[in-house]
Design an enzyme around this catalytic site. Structure first.
Site, mmCIF file in Angstrom:
data_model
loop_
_atom_site.group_PDB
_atom_site.id
_atom_site.type_symbol
_atom_site.label_atom_id
_atom_site.label_comp_id
_atom_site.label_asym_id
_atom_site.label_seq_id
_atom_site.Cartn_x
_atom_site.Cartn_y
_atom_site.Cartn_z
ATOM 1 C CE LYS A 183 -3.894 30.859 -29.468
ATOM 2 N NZ LYS A 183 -4.678 32.101 -28.777
HETATM 3 C C1 LIG Z 1 -5.080 33.541 -28.560
HETATM 4 C C2 LIG Z 1 -5.016 34.013 -27.049
HETATM 5 C C3 LIG Z 1 -6.290 34.604 -26.620
HETATM 6 C C4 LIG Z 1 -7.516 35.016 -27.507
HETATM 7 O O1 LIG Z 1 -8.200 34.074 -27.983
HETATM 8 P P1 LIG Z 1 -9.176 34.400 -29.111
HETATM 9 O O2 LIG Z 1 -10.084 33.212 -29.245
HETATM 10 O O3 LIG Z 1 -8.435 34.630 -30.380
HETATM 11 O O4 LIG Z 1 -9.930 35.406 -28.608
HETATM 12 C C5 LIG Z 1 -6.222 35.064 -25.336
HETATM 13 N N1 LIG Z 1 -5.073 34.674 -24.400
HETATM 14 C C6 LIG Z 1 -4.117 34.165 -25.093
HETATM 15 C C7 LIG Z 1 -2.925 33.939 -23.985
HETATM 16 C C8 LIG Z 1 -3.856 33.897 -26.417
HETATM 17 O O5 LIG Z 1 -2.867 33.338 -26.848
#
Ligand SMILES: *Cc1c(COP(=O)(O)O)cnc(C)c1O
Length: 388
Positions: A188
């Site tokens: 991210k």
């Molecule tokens: C990565 C992601 C999540 C989940 O995030 P985590 O921190 O891994 O639980 C939720 N929604 C979207 C759109 C994502 O890309």
């Protein structure tokens, strides 16, 4: 076709020297789990987003689930969600005890629009809540979608896993969603490895969440172990194990400080891809999603016919790509849960799902790598068009 000189992975998480130093600082401090670093990270995230309360949690998936639980809807209550999202966001609805209702996507923005939301309401009835998603970093207008759904803003949970950056996650008090959920997963915009947070204007929700994320205990361990602290606590409401650690928070603080520079680099890469792909886009061999000035630039997505062949050829040539996302209604466990009516309800998602491809994008991606990816992709789609 000539193979490119260097392999280009889909993503490489950047970790700053400050993040390494922060990890060492915490490991030698004697306190590694939820404590002062989490509090400082929460305050810095609150300042970044311009929202008054931020509570750190273990993941964005947990952030969405706990936010939905806090709404205390009745069991099985219908909750709108795009199908074009990460499965974890829909798992959160299911684990909170509610029923996901799919919303189709806008062909240009790749996020739901007011008309697809109205269609979902017409099909499935008045929802109890809605999860919106800033897919790729598109700053979805949660307030407009709430109005289209006939929902108050306090029934909206924004999945801002593809922020922060740009306008994603920033909101005025008057139109803010109930909860804005962030992810610090490895890929991210603010990578820590794992982690999440919830931003909100709702003080009662924030204090409920501070207890709920840590077993529902009335006083967290850090406060109990402070000088003069007491071992005594109560659990007025049974909670969850969903806290962030100080080790993660300290890394997150250093990474958040680097975000503005990383976002500038992402903008340069976006512009370079745009310029390098202008010809195939012009020729109709490739399409780009709509942009917005407040875009968080998390993903550089293209739409390309015969996506699977193109992705396989790119992989052979050393270029990593990804797909965001396989729509949840095409995942077997979700298909079973949703049933045939829902599976037929998202025709635009079905039309574009086999064309979406995400190209390498991360702050450390060199200009030459961008050019190699764009050049290789251009050659491939031009060949595909001649062949078909
Ligand atoms: C990565 C992601 C999540 C989940 O995030 P985590 O921190 O891994 O639980 C939720 N929604 C979207 C759109 C994502 O890309």
């Amino acid at each position: 076709m000539s193979a490119i000189a260097v392999a280009v992975p889909f993503t490489v998480p950047p970790f700053t020297d400050e993040a390494l130093a922060a990890a060492q600082r915490v490991l030698s401090s004697g306190w590694v789990t939820t404590g002062p670093e989490c509090l400082a990270f929460e305050a810095e995230l609150a300042a970044h987003l311009g929202q008054p309360h931020v509570v750190s949690v273990a993941s964005c998936t947990q952030a969405i689930e706990l936010s939905l639980r806090a709404l205390r809807l009745s069991p099985g209550a219908p909750v709108l969600t795009p199908s074009l999202t990460f499965c974890g966001a829909v798992a959160a609805i299911v684990h909170a005890g509610y029923r996901p209702v799919l919303v189709d996507t806008d062909e240009t923005t790749l996020t739901p629009n007011e008309s697809t939301v109205s269609d979902a309401v017409a099909r499935a009835g008045r929802p109890a809540a809605m999860v919106t998603c800033a897919l790729g970093g598109y700053p979805v207008d949660s307030a407009a979608l709430a109005r289209a759904a006939g929902l108050p803003y306090g029934r909206i949970v924004l999945d801002a896993a593809h922020g922060p950056g740009g306008e994603v996650g920033r909101a005025d008090r008057a139109t803010a969603p109930f909860a804005t959920c962030l992810s610090f997963y490895a890929t991210k915009n603010v990578p820590v490895g794992e982690g999440g947070a919830v931003a909100t204007y709702d003080e009662d929700f924030a204090s409920w969440l501070r207890a709920a994320r840590l077993h529902g205990m009335s006083r967290d361990a850090w406060r109990r172990y402070l000088p003069g602290g007491s071992w005594r606590y109560d659990v007025p409401e049974i909670g969850f194990k969903a806290n962030l650690t100080d080790l993660q928070a300290a890394i997150g603080r250093a990474q958040l400080a680097a975000l503005p520079g990383w976002q500038r680099r992402r903008a340069e890469i976006f512009a370079r891809y745009d310029a390098a792909l202008a010809d195939p886009v012009q020729a109709g061999a490739l399409a780009l999603p709509a942009r917005h000035s407040g875009h968080a630039m998390h993903l550089y997505q293209v739409r390309v016919p015969r996506r699977d062949d193109v992705a396989a050829r790119l992989a052979e040539l050393g270029i990593g790509t990804s797909v965001h996302f396989i729509p949840v209604h095409r995942l077997s466990g979700y298909a079973d849960l949703l049933g045939p009516g829902e599976l037929a309800a998202v025709p635009v998602t079905d039309r574009i799902a086999d064309e979406l491809l995400s190209l390498p994008l991360y702050p450390g991606l060199a200009d030459e790598a961008v050019d190699a990816v764009a050049g290789t992709l251009t050659e491939l789609v031009t060949q595909e068009r001649r062949a078909s």
